[in-house]
Enzyme design. Structure first.
Site, PDB file in Angstrom:
ATOM      1  CG  ASN A 113     -29.342  26.158   5.169  1.00 37.04           C
ATOM      2  OD1 ASN A 113     -29.021  26.314   4.002  1.00 37.04           O
ATOM      3  ND2 ASN A 113     -30.584  26.204   5.585  1.00 37.04           N
ATOM      4  CB  THR A 163       5.270  15.856  -5.514  1.00 34.09           C
ATOM      5  OG1 THR A 163       4.916  16.017  -4.143  1.00 34.09           O
ATOM      6  CG2 THR A 163       4.012  15.741  -6.344  1.00 34.09           C
ATOM      7  CE  LYS A 165       5.752  18.955  -8.042  1.00 36.85           C
ATOM      8  NZ  LYS A 165       4.379  19.385  -7.825  1.00 36.85           N
ATOM      9  CD  GLU A 194      -2.216  18.718  -6.178  1.00 38.33           C
ATOM     10  OE1 GLU A 194      -2.139  19.892  -6.571  1.00 38.33           O
ATOM     11  OE2 GLU A 194      -1.227  18.070  -5.774  1.00 38.33           O
ATOM     12  CG  HIS A 284      -2.888  16.736  -1.917  1.00 40.23           C
ATOM     13  ND1 HIS A 284      -3.616  17.872  -2.204  1.00 40.23           N
ATOM     14  CD2 HIS A 284      -1.588  17.042  -2.173  1.00 40.23           C
ATOM     15  CE1 HIS A 284      -2.776  18.822  -2.617  1.00 40.23           C
ATOM     16  NE2 HIS A 284      -1.547  18.347  -2.603  1.00 40.23           N
ATOM     17  NE  ARG A 285      -2.671  21.966   3.084  1.00 44.60           N
ATOM     18  CZ  ARG A 285      -2.331  22.964   3.888  1.00 44.60           C
ATOM     19  NH1 ARG A 285      -3.071  23.245   4.945  1.00 44.60           N
ATOM     20  NH2 ARG A 285      -1.266  23.688   3.655  1.00 44.60           N
ATOM     21  CG  HIS A 317      -0.100  17.534   1.654  1.00 41.10           C
ATOM     22  ND1 HIS A 317       0.907  17.910   0.799  1.00 41.10           N
ATOM     23  CD2 HIS A 317      -0.335  16.229   1.403  1.00 41.10           C
ATOM     24  CE1 HIS A 317       1.258  16.865   0.062  1.00 41.10           C
ATOM     25  NE2 HIS A 317       0.513  15.835   0.405  1.00 41.10           N
TER      26      HIS A 317
END
Length: 441
Positions: A113, A163, A165, A194, A284-285, A317
């Site tokens: 908060n 990764t 691609k 991700e 993964h972040r 990561h």
């Protein structure tokens, strides 16, 4: 008689410079930027109050509990060197304020908060000290570094990943083909991006099947254990667990989760499932920069990394360091140590505000990923050491001869760097030469 109603200064109750912190307190270091005219003590006390028991006035139900037992306390404030009107406020929270084993509850209390508070222009949580009394209520990583090495039978070097691609748009069959080529070439892991979940062009079940086929084929041909981070992140916790169950049924070694977009509750559930069922968990972040990129507002990544070690994950990561500023290298290595080591000494030069004792919580492998290629290998091997995962996406698939030669290049470069290091050569100085020699093999 009752009590005096009305607005009151927080510092009267919540600023306690004489307080001696307890071993069981959760300690927080906040970077506070007060609004003009607000004294730093009042700002620090406001943070302590709003993130624990306080509200803006005295309420009669305060008399029904012991504020002294439950309130957060701002026990020290220091100006930030070189910054105008910025302070580090140290706050101690009694352990009773937090539910056991819940990162979600810890964050809801400490950062829930208070960040929208009027008296503050900006606020950043720089570090947390998690006492063993609290960290012991968490399972932590499903397996940890040593168990992972034993499962994979890979020792004495960093692990290699890639990764796949383009991250979106491939069919499941073509995706599986790319996985096979990379694993066959010598990588230990390939990875779902991700944002690969279950889209119209490639549904999750098809991807899992073709990736499993690729893993088994590459394992049979190389004699090494291989894995692909199957992204189980989904729109609901139930769907996420369903995907993890299917991965387990296929017999693959590892699944993956986006822990910030998926949320800590989902992540902790998946982590428990992974330990119970022998799956490794890659984290993964995605979304971290929304929270941690501003220097004076948000949450530093070292706090998110600590939270992940509590919630559970075997890889996370953590940036690459390479090509960045020297100062960032120290800060990054600071939270890399927080992920891997049992005990980390307070070290302000590396951004570590508190000594952290993890007792026996397993460690997490840091993953270096993003814009790296073979010429970075000597630096990465030197900086991260053996207990890390080095991930090359474009640095594998961008090889002019194709995916498998790209994977071969990475594996050869890594083996050359590890051998050179073990022979006592200086990777920082001779790195390029070591890679050039390796090219001739």
């Amino acid at each position: 008689v009752g009590f005096k109603a009305g607005v009151k200064d927080y510092k009267l109750t919540y600023y306690t410079p004489d307080y001696e912190t307890k071993d069981t307190d959760i300690l927080a270091a906040f970077r506070v930027t007060p609004q003009p005219g607000v004294p730093p003590e009042e700002a620090g006390a406001a943070v302590a109050a709003e993130s624990s028991t306080g509200t803006w006035t005295t309420v009669w139900t305060d008399g029904l509990t012991s504020l002294d037992r439950y309130k957060g306390r701002c026990y020290h404030i220091e100006p930030v060197a070189g910054e105008e009107n910025q302070y580090i406020a140290y706050v101690a929270y009694p352990l009773d304020l937090f539910e056991e084993g819940s990162v979600t509850n810890m964050f809801t209390s400490i950062v829930g908060n208070v960040f929208g508070f009027k008296a503050l222009r900006a606020l950043r949580l720089e570090d947390l000290r998690i006492p063993p009394a609290y960290s012991k209520t968490f399972q932590g990583p499903p397996h940890g570094i040593q168990v992972e090495r034993d499962k994979l039978n890979k020792y004495g070097r960093p692990l290699l990943g890639c990764t796949i691609k383009p991250k979106l748009g491939l069919s499941a069959k073509n995706y599986g083909r790319a996985v096979y080529e990379c694993l066959r070439g010598g990588l230990d892991f390939t990875k779902d991006d991700e944002n690969v979940n279950s889209q119209p062009f490639m549904r999750w079940r098809d991807r899992f099947l073709f990736c499993a086929e690729a893993i088994y084929k590459a394992q049979a041909e190389t004699g090494e254990i291989k894995g692909h981070y199957l992204n189980a992140t989904a729109g609901t916790c139930e769907e996420m667990i369903k995907r993890a169950v299917f991965a387990r049924e296929l017999g693959v070694p590892i699944v993956m989760h986006d822990y910030l977009t998926g949320g800590f509750t989902a992540n902790t559930s998946l982590s428990h499932y992974c330990r119970d069922n022998g799956l490794l968990l890659h984290i993964h972040r995605a979304m971290h920069a929304v929270i941690d990129r501003q220097k004076n507002h948000g949450i530093h990544f070292r706090v998110l990394a600590k939270a992940l070690r509590m919630s559970g994950g075997d890889h996370i990561h953590s940036g690459t360091v390479v090509g960045k500023l020297e100062g960032e290298r120290d800060i990054t290595l600071g939270f890399v140590d927080l992920l891997r080591d049992d005990y980390i000494e307070k070290d302000r030069a590396r951004g570590i505000y508190f000594s952290q004792d993890w007792v026996s919580l397993p460690g997490v492998l840091p993953v270096a990923s993003g814009g790296i290629h073979v010429w970075h290998m000597p630096a990465l091997t030197e900086i991260f050491g053996d207990d890390s995962v080095l991930q090359f996406g474009g640095g594998t698939l961008g090889h002019p001869w194709g995916n498998a030669p790209g994977a071969v290049a990475n594996r050869v470069a890594l083996e050359a760097c590890v051998q050179a290091r073990n022979e006592g050569r200086d990777l920082a100085r001779e790195g390029n030469e070591i890679i050039r020699e390796a090219r001739k093999w």
